[in-house]
Each structure stands twice: as C-alpha cells, then as structure tokens.
Design a protein around this motif. Structure first.
Motif, PDB file in Angstrom:
ATOM      1  N   ALA A 299       0.887  -1.184  -0.086  1.00 36.75           N
ATOM      2  CA  ALA A 299      -0.014  -0.014   0.093  1.00 36.75           C
ATOM      3  C   ALA A 299       0.837   1.219  -0.160  1.00 36.75           C
ATOM      4  CB  ALA A 299      -1.009   0.035   1.320  1.00 36.75           C
ATOM      5  N   ALA A 300       1.760   1.097   0.820  1.00 39.49           N
ATOM      6  CA  ALA A 300       2.894   2.460   0.694  1.00 39.49           C
ATOM      7  C   ALA A 300       3.549   2.653  -0.482  1.00 39.49           C
ATOM      8  CB  ALA A 300       4.073   2.073   1.985  1.00 39.49           C
ATOM      9  N   LYS A 301       3.773   1.721  -1.292  1.00 39.28           N
ATOM     10  CA  LYS A 301       4.555   1.563  -2.455  1.00 39.28           C
ATOM     11  C   LYS A 301       3.625   2.429  -3.811  1.00 39.28           C
ATOM     12  CE  LYS A 301       7.477  -0.974  -5.812  1.00 39.28           C
ATOM     13  NZ  LYS A 301       8.327  -2.249  -5.758  1.00 39.28           N
ATOM     14  N   ALA A 302       2.288   1.940  -3.354  1.00 44.55           N
ATOM     15  CA  ALA A 302       1.570   2.309  -4.431  1.00 44.55           C
ATOM     16  C   ALA A 302       0.776   3.794  -4.195  1.00 44.55           C
ATOM     17  CB  ALA A 302       0.370   1.203  -4.546  1.00 44.55           C
ATOM     18  N   GLU A 303       0.936   4.250  -2.862  1.00 40.21           N
ATOM     19  CA  GLU A 303       0.444   5.796  -2.503  1.00 40.21           C
ATOM     20  C   GLU A 303       0.696   6.743  -3.444  1.00 40.21           C
ATOM     21  OE1 GLU A 303       0.627   8.581   1.402  1.00 40.21           O
ATOM     22  OE2 GLU A 303       1.610   6.843   1.314  1.00 40.21           O
ATOM     23  N   PRO A 304       2.026   6.797  -3.959  1.00 39.40           N
ATOM     24  CA  PRO A 304       2.265   7.915  -4.939  1.00 39.40           C
ATOM     25  C   PRO A 304       1.426   7.849  -5.989  1.00 39.40           C
ATOM     26  CG  PRO A 304       4.218   7.111  -3.916  1.00 39.40           C
ATOM     27  CD  PRO A 304       3.246   6.192  -3.423  1.00 39.40           C
ATOM     28  N   VAL A 305       1.109   6.624  -6.553  1.00 34.33           N
ATOM     29  CA  VAL A 305       0.349   6.827  -7.702  1.00 34.33           C
ATOM     30  C   VAL A 305      -0.984   7.065  -7.663  1.00 34.33           C
ATOM     31  CG1 VAL A 305      -0.279   5.019  -9.757  1.00 34.33           C
ATOM     32  CG2 VAL A 305       2.047   4.606  -8.569  1.00 34.33           C
ATOM     33  N   LEU A 306      -1.493   6.421  -6.355  1.00 32.17           N
ATOM     34  CA  LEU A 306      -2.809   6.965  -5.912  1.00 32.17           C
ATOM     35  C   LEU A 306      -2.976   8.537  -5.687  1.00 32.17           C
ATOM     36  CD1 LEU A 306      -5.868   5.963  -4.982  1.00 32.17           C
ATOM     37  CD2 LEU A 306      -4.699   5.889  -2.510  1.00 32.17           C
ATOM     38  N   THR A 307      -2.009   8.946  -5.223  1.00 34.54           N
ATOM     39  CA  THR A 307      -2.236  10.548  -5.033  1.00 34.54           C
ATOM     40  C   THR A 307      -2.267  11.151  -6.290  1.00 34.54           C
ATOM     41  OG1 THR A 307      -0.816  10.265  -2.909  1.00 34.54           O
ATOM     42  CG2 THR A 307      -0.664  12.253  -3.888  1.00 34.54           C
ATOM     43  N   THR A 308      -1.357  10.610  -7.182  1.00 30.50           N
ATOM     44  CA  THR A 308      -1.322  11.370  -8.568  1.00 30.50           C
ATOM     45  C   THR A 308      -2.769  11.454  -9.205  1.00 30.50           C
ATOM     46  OG1 THR A 308       0.987  10.537  -8.980  1.00 30.50           O
ATOM     47  CG2 THR A 308      -0.283  10.967 -11.042  1.00 30.50           C
ATOM     48  N   LEU A 309      -3.402  10.212  -9.018  1.00 30.00           N
ATOM     49  CA  LEU A 309      -4.707  10.146  -9.697  1.00 30.00           C
ATOM     50  C   LEU A 309      -5.766  10.963  -8.966  1.00 30.00           C
ATOM     51  CD1 LEU A 309      -4.971   6.216 -10.059  1.00 30.00           C
ATOM     52  CD2 LEU A 309      -4.935   7.934 -11.904  1.00 30.00           C
ATOM     53  N   VAL A 310      -5.838  11.002  -7.708  1.00 29.84           N
ATOM     54  CA  VAL A 310      -6.655  11.691  -6.902  1.00 29.84           C
ATOM     55  C   VAL A 310      -6.449  13.166  -7.273  1.00 29.84           C
ATOM     56  CG1 VAL A 310      -7.559  12.545  -4.870  1.00 29.84           C
ATOM     57  CG2 VAL A 310      -6.990  10.013  -5.206  1.00 29.84           C
ATOM     58  N   THR A 311      -5.241  13.734  -7.312  1.00 27.60           N
ATOM     59  CA  THR A 311      -4.858  15.048  -7.759  1.00 27.60           C
ATOM     60  C   THR A 311      -5.162  15.518  -8.934  1.00 27.60           C
ATOM     61  OG1 THR A 311      -2.894  14.890  -5.851  1.00 27.60           O
ATOM     62  CG2 THR A 311      -3.057  16.848  -7.536  1.00 27.60           C
ATOM     63  N   GLY A 312      -4.962  14.487  -9.762  1.00 26.10           N
ATOM     64  CA  GLY A 312      -5.186  15.057 -11.409  1.00 26.10           C
ATOM     65  C   GLY A 312      -6.727  14.974 -11.417  1.00 26.10           C
ATOM     66  N   VAL A 313      -7.746  14.103 -10.718  1.00 28.24           N
ATOM     67  CA  VAL A 313      -8.977  14.319 -10.840  1.00 28.24           C
ATOM     68  C   VAL A 313      -9.600  15.671 -10.449  1.00 28.24           C
ATOM     69  CG1 VAL A 313     -11.137  13.336 -10.211  1.00 28.24           C
ATOM     70  CG2 VAL A 313      -9.471  11.976 -11.053  1.00 28.24           C
ATOM     71  N   LEU A 314      -8.965  15.796  -9.190  1.00 32.66           N
ATOM     72  CA  LEU A 314      -9.476  17.157  -8.365  1.00 32.66           C
ATOM     73  C   LEU A 314      -9.174  18.362  -9.332  1.00 32.66           C
ATOM     74  CD1 LEU A 314      -8.502  16.325  -4.645  1.00 32.66           C
ATOM     75  CD2 LEU A 314     -10.794  16.172  -5.714  1.00 32.66           C
ATOM     76  N   GLU A 315      -8.048  18.333  -9.910  1.00 30.69           N
ATOM     77  CA  GLU A 315      -7.674  19.440 -10.650  1.00 30.69           C
ATOM     78  C   GLU A 315      -8.475  19.561 -11.839  1.00 30.69           C
ATOM     79  OE1 GLU A 315      -3.660  18.567 -11.664  1.00 30.69           O
ATOM     80  OE2 GLU A 315      -2.762  19.443  -9.778  1.00 30.69           O
ATOM     81  N   LYS A 316      -9.263  18.748 -12.394  1.00 32.71           N
ATOM     82  CA  LYS A 316     -10.052  18.610 -13.556  1.00 32.71           C
ATOM     83  C   LYS A 316     -11.568  19.181 -12.876  1.00 32.71           C
ATOM     84  CE  LYS A 316      -7.561  15.692 -16.679  1.00 32.71           C
ATOM     85  NZ  LYS A 316      -7.485  16.544 -17.877  1.00 32.71           N
ATOM     86  N   LEU A 317     -11.936  18.994 -11.878  1.00 35.88           N
ATOM     87  CA  LEU A 317     -13.177  19.347 -11.380  1.00 35.88           C
ATOM     88  C   LEU A 317     -13.314  20.747 -11.639  1.00 35.88           C
ATOM     89  CD1 LEU A 317     -13.770  17.404  -7.954  1.00 35.88           C
ATOM     90  CD2 LEU A 317     -14.714  16.835 -10.411  1.00 35.88           C
TER      91      LEU A 317
END
Length: 319
Positions: A299-317
């Motif tokens: 989970a810790a290793k995948a966290e940066p990828v998850l953060t990238t996805l969430v941040t990218g979606v929020l920026e497009k809202l």
C-alpha cells in the motif's frame, strides 16, 4: 432508530422550557454516575484478573441489558436537552441573529446525533460484541460532509485482488460494489432534507468522475483497473472457499470498508469516485498467506500513484 420512537421525542423536546431542562440534566447526571460505576466495577474485575490471575466473574445478562437501555435513554435525554436549549435560544435571540441560528443549529444537531449514535454503538460493541460502532462513525462523518454542502466524495482503500490477471500494487477504480457487511448506515429514521428513504444505488460511482480518472491515468501512464468491490465484515482475511464464492458473486477485489460511506454519500446526493489499492493476491487455487506487514508495504509503495490520480481528478473538477 424507529421513527415512532424518535419523532415523539423530538416533538416533546421542542416544547421544553429551561425549568424542565434543568430537571432533565439532573436525572442525566445521576444516570451517567450509575453507568460509570458499572464500568468501573468491570474494569476493577479485569485489573484483578490481570494482576492476580483470579477468574473474571461473569456479568449477568440482565445487568448488561440495563446498561444498554440506560445509555439509549441517556442519549434520548441529551438529544432532548440539546433541542430544548436551541429552541430556547432561538426564541430569545434578537431577530437579526435568528436566521443565522436557524442555519447553524441543524448542523449542530447532526454533530450531536453522530456523537450519540457512536456512544450507543460502542456500548453495544462493549457489551455484546455488536460491530456497528465503526460503521456509524465512518458513515456519520460522510453524513456531516453532506450537511455542510459537500458535493463530491473520493474514497480509497486497500483490498485483496481476486482477478487472476491483476497484481499487487495495481489500482482498481470501483465501478460497482457488493455489500456483505450485514448492515446499512441508513437503518433508522430518515431525514428527507438529506436524502430519500430508499435511495437508488444503481449508479453509486459517478460515470463522469470515472471518465476523468481514466484521462488522468492515460496522461500519467498509470495502469488503472476497473471492477467490482465487495465489502465483508472482517477483521480476518478470507478462506479459499470464501474467495472462490466471492469471485463467483462477481467481485474482483475484497475489502472491509468503503461501502457504508458510499451509501451515505449517494443518499445525500454526492458524486462518488472510489479507488482501491490491491495489496495481495487472493487466488483460491494458488493462495499464499498474507501478513499485515506485506499489505502495508504494498500500500505504501502504491500511495504516490494513488495520490497522482486523486490530485489529477481534483484539478479537472470545475471550481
């Protein structure tokens, strides 16, 4: 809480004056003292058991039931007293402040209701092992977000992957879910101001938000899976037979959270995006024991990828 119990109490509470309020608070303090004394006796028994190895005496079922009934009654009194105090404040407030108070008080009441629900839930958990307190707490927080006007909810979790072509570390976007928790956060009296009695769950996860997530994944060259999440109570991991059954049900991943929050969000009209980090592979015919340390590491290793996805979606809202 059944409507036939809740509504009369709310109606009665709205008619209380300060004299009645003081009287109720007096009874309330006595009730709290009795329950604290009961809890103190239980703690003393357990302390003696730990220090002297003496057996812990079994608490009679009637005494546990009395405590639970007392906690529920105290919750009613607290709700009653809070409503009376707020109504009195509205009656005595200057006209200029009344509109502001009418906006604030419903939110304050929701906070109080959440605290009381968690209090009753933890009492049930303590006395009978009824595992509803975490459900009430997590879903209640989302309910408060709805009350404050939030319109979008992004949920994430760690889960076990049952799809044979997916690997630990992959991120799955939730397209649908299966609720096997055995409970729902919507049980009890419904407040039509926050959502309908029977909300439709045919499209819990917003199609537009999922499309944005796909765009972000492509832009950042992230492999984004998409499938069905099944929620089970836990806290244990599943058996081979259970993984096989859940897979036949149509689930791609399995976890122990998320669904209660999503139900409350959809009930309140929020748009929902769900993302799951697959932390271990749960193939029944090639199952390898998993440890919490391994799950946390993935989970810790995948966290940066998850953060990238969430941040990218929020920026497009839209703002």
């Amino acid at each position: 809480m059944p409507a036939e119990i809740t509504l009369p109490i709310l109606v009665y509470g709205s008619k209380l004056g300060l004299k009645d309020l003081v009287g109720k608070l007096e009874y309330l303090s006595k009730g709290i003292a009795i329950i604290l004394a009961f809890i103190g006796v239980k703690l003393l028994f357990h302390a003696l058991h730990e220090t002297t190895s003496l057996p812990v005496p079994e608490i009679p079922i009637w005494l546990s039931l009395t405590v639970i009934i007392g906690v529920i009654f105290l919750a009613f009194l607290l709700w009653d007293a809070a409503g009376a105090a707020m109504d009195h404040r509205l009656e005595t407030a200057p006209p200029a402040k009344r509109n502001k108070l009418r906006t604030i008080f419903p939110l304050v009441k929701r906070v109080i209701l959440l605290v009381l629900a968690v209090m009753v839930g933890f009492t049930l958990l303590s006395e009978f092992g009824v595992n509803i307190a975490p459900l009430l707490a997590s879903a209640g927080i989302v309910g408060l977000a709805v009350g404050f006007g939030a319109q979008t909810l992004v949920v994430s979790n760690a889960c076990g992957g049952m799809h044979p072509l997916w690997a630990p570390g992959d991120i799955m976007m939730i397209a649908d879910h299966i609720n096997l928790l055995g409970d729902s956060p919507l049980i009890g009296a419904n407040d039509e101001r926050f959502g309908p009695r029977f909300p439709d769950l045919s499209a819990c996860y917003d199609a537009a938000l999922r499309a944005l997530a796909r765009e972000v994944a492509v832009a950042h060259r992230v492999t984004l899976r998409e499938g069905t999440y099944v929620a089970v109570p836990g806290p244990n991991l599943e058996t081979r037979a259970e993984y096989r059954m859940l897979r036949q049900f149509g689930a791609d991943v399995v976890g122990m959270s998320t669904v209660p929050e999503v139900i409350v969000a959809v009930h309140g009209g929020m748009r929902v995006l769900g993302l799951s980090i697959i932390t271990d592979q749960c193939l029944p015919d090639a199952l390898v024991p998993a440890t919490l340390e391994q799950i946390m590491a993935v989970a810790a290793k995948a966290e940066p990828v998850l953060t990238t996805l969430v941040t990218g979606v929020l920026e497009k809202l839209p703002a």
